[in-house]
Every structure is written in C-alpha cells, then in structure tokens.
Design a protein around this motif. Structure first.
Motif, PDB file in Angstrom:
ATOM      1  N   SER A  80       0.831  -1.206   0.000  1.00 22.64           N
ATOM      2  CA  SER A  80       0.000   0.000   0.000  1.00 22.64           C
ATOM      3  C   SER A  80       0.868   1.260   0.000  1.00 22.64           C
ATOM      4  O   SER A  80       1.766   1.407   0.825  1.00 22.64           O
ATOM      5  CB  SER A  80      -0.913   0.005   1.227  1.00 22.64           C
ATOM      6  OG  SER A  80      -1.664   1.205   1.273  1.00 22.64           O
ATOM      7  N   ARG A  96      -0.209   4.234   0.736  1.00 20.57           N
ATOM      8  CA  ARG A  96      -0.726   5.228   1.679  1.00 20.57           C
ATOM      9  C   ARG A  96      -1.673   4.570   2.689  1.00 20.57           C
ATOM     10  O   ARG A  96      -2.067   3.417   2.520  1.00 20.57           O
ATOM     11  CB  ARG A  96      -1.480   6.338   0.932  1.00 20.57           C
ATOM     12  CG  ARG A  96      -2.682   5.851   0.115  1.00 20.57           C
ATOM     13  CD  ARG A  96      -3.335   6.999  -0.632  1.00 20.57           C
ATOM     14  NE  ARG A  96      -4.408   6.566  -1.500  1.00 20.57           N
ATOM     15  CZ  ARG A  96      -5.673   6.426  -1.129  1.00 20.57           C
ATOM     16  NH1 ARG A  96      -6.027   6.669   0.142  1.00 20.57           N
ATOM     17  NH2 ARG A  96      -6.599   6.033  -1.979  1.00 20.57           N
ATOM     18  N   ASP A  97      -1.997   5.330   3.718  1.00 23.05           N
ATOM     19  CA  ASP A  97      -3.006   4.876   4.682  1.00 23.05           C
ATOM     20  C   ASP A  97      -4.392   4.993   4.050  1.00 23.05           C
ATOM     21  O   ASP A  97      -4.663   5.945   3.301  1.00 23.05           O
ATOM     22  CB  ASP A  97      -2.968   5.741   5.943  1.00 23.05           C
ATOM     23  CG  ASP A  97      -1.699   5.508   6.770  1.00 23.05           C
ATOM     24  OD1 ASP A  97      -0.923   4.612   6.416  1.00 23.05           O
ATOM     25  OD2 ASP A  97      -1.505   6.230   7.766  1.00 23.05           O
ATOM     26  N   PHE A 145      -8.491   4.885   5.228  1.00 25.70           N
ATOM     27  CA  PHE A 145      -9.444   4.877   6.329  1.00 25.70           C
ATOM     28  C   PHE A 145     -10.860   4.654   5.805  1.00 25.70           C
ATOM     29  O   PHE A 145     -11.238   5.205   4.762  1.00 25.70           O
ATOM     30  CB  PHE A 145      -9.383   6.191   7.111  1.00 25.70           C
ATOM     31  CG  PHE A 145      -8.105   6.387   7.882  1.00 25.70           C
ATOM     32  CD1 PHE A 145      -8.014   5.935   9.190  1.00 25.70           C
ATOM     33  CD2 PHE A 145      -7.009   6.990   7.290  1.00 25.70           C
ATOM     34  CE1 PHE A 145      -6.841   6.105   9.912  1.00 25.70           C
ATOM     35  CE2 PHE A 145      -5.830   7.158   8.002  1.00 25.70           C
ATOM     36  CZ  PHE A 145      -5.740   6.719   9.311  1.00 25.70           C
ATOM     37  N   HIS A 195     -11.992   3.818  10.628  1.00 23.16           N
ATOM     38  CA  HIS A 195     -11.146   2.664  10.910  1.00 23.16           C
ATOM     39  C   HIS A 195     -10.082   2.583   9.838  1.00 23.16           C
ATOM     40  O   HIS A 195     -10.382   2.684   8.642  1.00 23.16           O
ATOM     41  CB  HIS A 195     -11.977   1.375  10.921  1.00 23.16           C
ATOM     42  CG  HIS A 195     -11.139   0.132  10.934  1.00 23.16           C
ATOM     43  ND1 HIS A 195     -10.478  -0.314  12.061  1.00 23.16           N
ATOM     44  CD2 HIS A 195     -10.852  -0.759   9.935  1.00 23.16           C
ATOM     45  CE1 HIS A 195      -9.822  -1.427  11.765  1.00 23.16           C
ATOM     46  NE2 HIS A 195     -10.033  -1.709  10.488  1.00 23.16           N
ATOM     47  N   ARG A 196      -8.819   2.409  10.267  1.00 21.89           N
ATOM     48  CA  ARG A 196      -7.737   2.293   9.278  1.00 21.89           C
ATOM     49  C   ARG A 196      -7.722   0.884   8.705  1.00 21.89           C
ATOM     50  O   ARG A 196      -7.410  -0.074   9.393  1.00 21.89           O
ATOM     51  CB  ARG A 196      -6.384   2.626   9.908  1.00 21.89           C
ATOM     52  CG  ARG A 196      -5.267   2.676   8.862  1.00 21.89           C
ATOM     53  CD  ARG A 196      -3.975   3.239   9.418  1.00 21.89           C
ATOM     54  NE  ARG A 196      -3.405   2.355  10.425  1.00 21.89           N
ATOM     55  CZ  ARG A 196      -2.269   2.609  11.072  1.00 21.89           C
ATOM     56  NH1 ARG A 196      -1.608   3.741  10.820  1.00 21.89           N
ATOM     57  NH2 ARG A 196      -1.809   1.774  11.976  1.00 21.89           N
ATOM     58  N   CYS A 228      -5.829  -0.125   6.045  1.00 24.86           N
ATOM     59  CA  CYS A 228      -4.443  -0.505   5.797  1.00 24.86           C
ATOM     60  C   CYS A 228      -3.545   0.715   5.971  1.00 24.86           C
ATOM     61  O   CYS A 228      -4.008   1.860   5.874  1.00 24.86           O
ATOM     62  CB  CYS A 228      -4.261  -1.109   4.397  1.00 24.86           C
ATOM     63  SG  CYS A 228      -4.695   0.002   3.035  1.00 24.86           S
ATOM     64  N   LYS A 229      -2.288   0.475   6.237  1.00 23.43           N
ATOM     65  CA  LYS A 229      -1.348   1.574   6.434  1.00 23.43           C
ATOM     66  C   LYS A 229      -0.297   1.592   5.337  1.00 23.43           C
ATOM     67  O   LYS A 229      -0.084   0.581   4.642  1.00 23.43           O
ATOM     68  CB  LYS A 229      -0.673   1.463   7.799  1.00 23.43           C
ATOM     69  CG  LYS A 229       0.144   0.198   7.997  1.00 23.43           C
ATOM     70  CD  LYS A 229       0.720   0.148   9.402  1.00 23.43           C
ATOM     71  CE  LYS A 229       1.520  -1.144   9.613  1.00 23.43           C
ATOM     72  NZ  LYS A 229       2.091  -1.206  10.973  1.00 23.43           N
ATOM     73  N   GLN A 230       0.353   2.710   5.188  1.00 24.01           N
ATOM     74  CA  GLN A 230       1.393   2.857   4.172  1.00 24.01           C
ATOM     75  C   GLN A 230       2.515   1.838   4.406  1.00 24.01           C
ATOM     76  O   GLN A 230       2.981   1.652   5.523  1.00 24.01           O
ATOM     77  CB  GLN A 230       1.967   4.272   4.210  1.00 24.01           C
ATOM     78  CG  GLN A 230       3.015   4.547   3.136  1.00 24.01           C
ATOM     79  CD  GLN A 230       3.513   5.978   3.188  1.00 24.01           C
ATOM     80  OE1 GLN A 230       3.057   6.770   3.997  1.00 24.01           O
ATOM     81  NE2 GLN A 230       4.438   6.316   2.315  1.00 24.01           N
ATOM     82  N   GLU A 252       2.226  -1.390   4.041  1.00 24.72           N
ATOM     83  CA  GLU A 252       1.693  -2.708   4.421  1.00 24.72           C
ATOM     84  C   GLU A 252       1.479  -3.578   3.190  1.00 24.72           C
ATOM     85  O   GLU A 252       0.980  -3.121   2.165  1.00 24.72           O
ATOM     86  CB  GLU A 252       0.363  -2.532   5.157  1.00 24.72           C
ATOM     87  CG  GLU A 252      -0.305  -3.841   5.550  1.00 24.72           C
ATOM     88  CD  GLU A 252      -1.655  -3.629   6.211  1.00 24.72           C
ATOM     89  OE1 GLU A 252      -2.378  -4.619   6.423  1.00 24.72           O
ATOM     90  OE2 GLU A 252      -1.987  -2.466   6.520  1.00 24.72           O
ATOM     91  N   LYS A 309      -8.123  -7.812   2.489  1.00 27.20           N
ATOM     92  CA  LYS A 309      -8.085  -6.354   2.436  1.00 27.20           C
ATOM     93  C   LYS A 309      -8.238  -5.836   1.003  1.00 27.20           C
ATOM     94  O   LYS A 309      -8.829  -4.781   0.777  1.00 27.20           O
ATOM     95  CB  LYS A 309      -6.791  -5.835   3.068  1.00 27.20           C
ATOM     96  CG  LYS A 309      -6.760  -6.032   4.577  1.00 27.20           C
ATOM     97  CD  LYS A 309      -5.670  -5.230   5.258  1.00 27.20           C
ATOM     98  CE  LYS A 309      -5.773  -5.359   6.777  1.00 27.20           C
ATOM     99  NZ  LYS A 309      -4.770  -4.539   7.483  1.00 27.20           N
TER     100      LYS A 309
END
Length: 232
Positions: free
Chosen positions: A141, A143-144, A146, A187-188, A190-192, A194, A200
């Motif tokens: 990923s 970026r994050d 949400f 809710h996050r 996925c994060k940068q 990851e 997902k």
C-alpha cells in the motif's frame, strides 16, 4: 464379441503433434511478417495484466477510419520462446541485424509491438499511459486508507455486514445500517507500506478504492535500419 467403437472414450484435449508444430511455425511466421511490414519493433513489459486495461492500448494503435497506414500495428503477447525463435537468439540465426538483442530481453511478462508510427510518438504514449487499478494480494500500500461510517452506510446490510467482518472490519448493525464498533467514526483498513492480504484487497474493491496503477514499460526498441536502443 468385438468391442463396439462407440464405447471407446475420446479425450477432447487430444491434439496431434503435427498440428502443434504447424501452429507454432505459423506464429513464428506471423511475427516475422510483422517485422518485415513495419518500421519499428518495441519490446514492452507489464505487471498484473488486465485485459480490459490493455484493450485501450490496442484501440489506440488501431488504424483510424480513413487512415492511409499500410500495415496496421501488430501486438504479440506471451509465447516468449516462440518470439525468441522468430527474432533469433544469436548473430547467425537472427532474423534481421541486431534483432538478437531484442530477443535476449524477452523474459517473464513481456510483449512485442510492431508499428510504423514514429519512435517518439510511441515512447510519449507509453510514458503518459497510466490507469488506476484495484490492488491485488501482495501489493504494498502506498498510503493509509481509512473507512468511515458514511462509506459503510452506502452498502446493503443484508449482503455486506458478514463480508465486512470476514475482511477484518470491526462492524455491527445499528438502526438498519452498518456502522463501526465502539462508536468509532473511522477505521484504518491498511497503512502505508503494508503488504495487502486478499481480504483487504476485496474490502478496498468494495469501496472502489484503487491503490495500484496499470502501466506498460518499454524495454527496448529496434528500427528497420538495424539500430537497437535499450529503453530501460
């Protein structure tokens, strides 16, 4: 009593060796004719092929109505070994001067573009070609991401609540709507950095979030005068 021929099973996948050889020889000849009929040969590479995305490339290089183009652009995908046979691997068997250099670059996910459009036009097109795409499992990923209650509210409760749970989203049903647990507003997912799991990736597609890009990269170029250029 002789056994009836009607009872003998016939494998539907059976193909004669001669037919296979003829098909391969015809493919090699097609490639060589395309080389003969065009001014330029480009080798390109790609990842995560999407047929619907690649269709745009084919449409771009298709002759326009009323075009005076003598030979329409040809694109060959797959069959790497046959492409190498058609172009030649060594100086003594290359189909034209310096085509062996193109052949030596053929590996993994690549294709051949034979065209009479100018070199600069082709390079410019692929430099600017970029299509947003849904990420696949294993993609990192950039970026994050949400997910909010507003985004969840757009999905039917009966169909999606259980799916979201399986995909790792902490959700519940409240007053006929899907919402996040514990009164959270976001809710996050996925994060940068990851590496995304299949679950997902499915969740991202449900929300229409495209993190990936479909690009085609030019590897090298050959022109009819025998000039070879590495484009990587």
């Amino acid at each position: 009593m002789p056994r009836s021929k009607r009872s003998r099973p016939v494998p539907l996948t059976k193909t004669s060796k001669r037919a296979t050889r003829d098909h391969k020889a015809a493919y090699v000849q097609e490639v060589r004719e395309a080389v003969d009929n065009h001014d330029h040969v480009f080798l390109f590479s790609f990842e995560n092929m999407r047929s619907n995305k690649f269709k745009d490339i084919r449409l771009h290089f298709r002759p326009k109505p009323g075009s005076m183009e003598d030979a329409p652009t040809r694109i060959f995908l797959g069959k790497n070994k046959l492409l190498q046979v058609a172009l030649g691997r060594m100086p003594e068997d290359e189909y034209a001067d310096n085509l062996r250099h193109v052949s030596q670059k053929i590996s993994e996910s690549v294709g051949l573009l034979c065209t009479s459009k100018s070199k600069d036009e082709v390079i410019e097109y692929f430099e600017n070609f970029c299509e947003p795409d849904f990420a696949r499992a294993g993609f990192v990923s950039p970026r994050d991401v949400f997910i909010t209650n507003e985004m969840l509210a757009n999905h039917p409760v009966s169909m999606m609540e259980q799916q979201f749970r399986k995909q790792g989203l902490p959700v519940k049903i409240d007053n006929g709507k899907i919402v996040l647990l514990d009164d959270k507003q976001e809710h996050r997912l996925c994060k940068q950095g990851e590496t995304l799991s299949p679950e997902k990736c499915k969740a991202l597609s449900h929300f229409g979030i495209k993190l990936s890009e479909f690009r085609v990269k030019l590897v090298c170029h050959w022109s009819k005068d025998g000039e070879y250029t590495d484009l990587e």
